[in-house]
Design a protein around this motif. Sequence first.
Motif, short mmCIF file in Angstrom:
data_model
loop_
_atom_site.label_atom_id
_atom_site.label_comp_id
_atom_site.label_asym_id
_atom_site.label_seq_id
_atom_site.Cartn_x
_atom_site.Cartn_y
_atom_site.Cartn_z
N TYR A 38 -13.80 0.67 11.03
CA TYR A 38 -13.94 1.52 12.19
C TYR A 38 -14.49 0.71 13.35
CZ TYR A 38 -13.24 6.01 9.77
OH TYR A 38 -12.72 7.07 9.10
N TRP A 39 -13.99 0.97 14.54
CA TRP A 39 -14.59 0.30 15.70
C TRP A 39 -15.89 0.98 16.09
CZ3 TRP A 39 -15.10 2.44 20.72
CH2 TRP A 39 -14.48 3.68 20.92
N LYS A 40 -16.07 2.23 15.63
CA LYS A 40 -17.35 2.91 15.72
C LYS A 40 -17.64 3.51 14.35
CE LYS A 40 -17.31 4.26 20.61
NZ LYS A 40 -17.35 5.39 21.57
N THR A 41 -18.85 3.35 13.88
CA THR A 41 -19.17 3.85 12.54
C THR A 41 -20.13 5.01 12.55
OG1 THR A 41 -20.99 2.27 12.35
CG2 THR A 41 -18.84 1.56 11.54
N GLU A 42 -20.73 5.33 13.71
CA GLU A 42 -21.75 6.36 13.69
C GLU A 42 -21.18 7.75 13.38
OE1 GLU A 42 -20.90 5.40 18.11
OE2 GLU A 42 -21.13 4.34 16.21
N ASP A 95 -19.04 8.36 11.06
CA ASP A 95 -18.66 8.43 9.65
C ASP A 95 -19.62 7.58 8.84
OD1 ASP A 95 -17.39 8.24 7.12
OD2 ASP A 95 -15.48 8.74 8.05
N SER A 96 -20.74 8.16 8.50
CA SER A 96 -21.82 7.38 7.88
C SER A 96 -21.52 6.98 6.46
CB SER A 96 -23.12 8.20 7.92
OG SER A 96 -22.95 9.43 7.22
N HIS A 97 -20.59 7.68 5.79
CA HIS A 97 -20.36 7.39 4.39
C HIS A 97 -19.29 6.34 4.17
CE1 HIS A 97 -16.99 10.14 5.13
NE2 HIS A 97 -16.43 9.66 4.05
N ARG A 98 -18.55 5.96 5.24
CA ARG A 98 -17.44 5.03 5.06
C ARG A 98 -17.29 4.16 6.30
NH1 ARG A 98 -11.99 7.94 4.31
NH2 ARG A 98 -11.27 6.97 6.21
N PRO A 99 -17.61 2.90 6.21
CA PRO A 99 -17.54 2.04 7.40
C PRO A 99 -16.13 1.55 7.72
CG PRO A 99 -18.31 0.78 5.53
CD PRO A 99 -18.19 2.21 5.06
N PHE A 100 -15.16 1.86 6.87
CA PHE A 100 -13.80 1.38 7.10
C PHE A 100 -12.85 2.56 7.29
CE2 PHE A 100 -14.70 1.69 2.56
CZ PHE A 100 -13.71 2.54 2.13
N LEU A 101 -11.80 2.32 8.06
CA LEU A 101 -10.75 3.33 8.18
C LEU A 101 -9.89 3.31 6.93
CD1 LEU A 101 -9.30 5.44 9.88
CD2 LEU A 101 -8.01 3.59 10.97
N PHE A 102 -9.50 2.10 6.52
CA PHE A 102 -8.87 1.93 5.21
C PHE A 102 -9.24 0.55 4.70
CE2 PHE A 102 -5.51 1.10 8.45
CZ PHE A 102 -5.29 -0.25 8.23
N GLU A 103 -9.18 0.37 3.36
CA GLU A 103 -9.55 -0.92 2.80
C GLU A 103 -8.72 -1.25 1.58
OE1 GLU A 103 -13.43 -1.42 1.17
OE2 GLU A 103 -13.21 0.20 -0.30
N ASN A 104 -8.56 -2.54 1.37
CA ASN A 104 -7.88 -3.08 0.18
C ASN A 104 -6.50 -2.47 -0.04
OD1 ASN A 104 -10.06 -4.77 -0.41
ND2 ASN A 104 -11.09 -3.16 -1.60
N ILE A 105 -5.73 -2.31 1.05
CA ILE A 105 -4.37 -1.82 0.91
C ILE A 105 -3.51 -2.96 0.38
CG2 ILE A 105 -2.39 -0.80 2.07
CD1 ILE A 105 -4.82 1.04 2.04
N THR A 106 -3.03 -2.80 -0.84
CA THR A 106 -2.25 -3.84 -1.50
C THR A 106 -0.97 -3.23 -2.05
OG1 THR A 106 -4.22 -5.12 -2.09
CG2 THR A 106 -2.21 -5.55 -3.36
N THR A 107 0.16 -3.74 -1.60
CA THR A 107 1.44 -3.23 -2.08
C THR A 107 2.53 -4.23 -1.71
OG1 THR A 107 2.91 -1.29 -2.13
CG2 THR A 107 1.96 -1.91 0.01
N ILE A 108 3.69 -4.10 -2.34
CA ILE A 108 4.81 -5.01 -2.11
C ILE A 108 6.10 -4.21 -1.98
CG2 ILE A 108 6.22 -6.84 -3.13
CD1 ILE A 108 3.74 -7.82 -4.60
N ILE A 109 6.91 -4.58 -1.01
CA ILE A 109 8.29 -4.10 -0.93
C ILE A 109 9.17 -5.31 -1.22
CG2 ILE A 109 10.09 -3.17 0.57
CD1 ILE A 109 7.95 -1.71 2.14
N THR A 110 9.85 -5.27 -2.34
CA THR A 110 10.61 -6.44 -2.79
C THR A 110 12.01 -6.51 -2.20
OG1 THR A 110 11.35 -5.25 -4.76
CG2 THR A 110 9.33 -6.57 -4.95
#
Length: 239
Positions: free
Chosen positions: A14-18, A20-35
Amino acid sequence: MNHLLELNSVTKNYWKTEGDSHRPFLFENITTIITSPQRVVLLGKSGQGKSTLLRTIGLMEEFDQGEIKYKGNSSKSQDAREWRMNIAYVSQHPVMLPGTIEYNLKTVSRLHDKPFEEKYAKSLMVQLGLQHLSWDKQAKDLSGGEKQRVALIRSLLLRPTILLLDEVTASLDQQSKEYVEGLLLKLHKEEDISFILITHDTQQAKSIGERIWLMEDGKLSIDTDARSFFDVSMDEVFK
């Protein structure tokens, strides 16, 4: 093997975290593949970061951790303009440049110093139900649905391999929506174009998606084929 698209632990803070106190990220560890060329539908409740993820893949926004690769090449070592020619983002709220429809359609030719594919552009106009429009019409005078379809054509003139579509049919009437869906399916089948489509339309997700990504709590919680996904009720996803 070089995959078409790889996301490895992609995280956006997040560019601002205040707020959303429980989660400092908008999304994290997005891992996927399109082959290989695929029709992906990206689902999730509002606020999960779906649009930001698309813009991140299209290098319209920066990400804080991880890596994105296109055909084995990292986005960090690629020219952004070249990347966006291969992976084209289409917004839910298209911006028309001052001038005519023709001027907007020729944007790709001007920016990338390539011949204007007039025949292809005319064909796309017909397929999206816009053949009645004069190319001399000012783009600002188009309806919202017409602007959306012209913006899609403008992106397709890049000849991208992957389309990033952010609720591009949300403001369209039923017939126009069917034009867009039909064109996407045709492009996938005949030209091997992949797309990642955000939608809140359950029926649309079922009819044109072959793979489902579901974002929940800032994570890619489900990545599966559409048939398996819709075997169970996912009504909560679309609230």
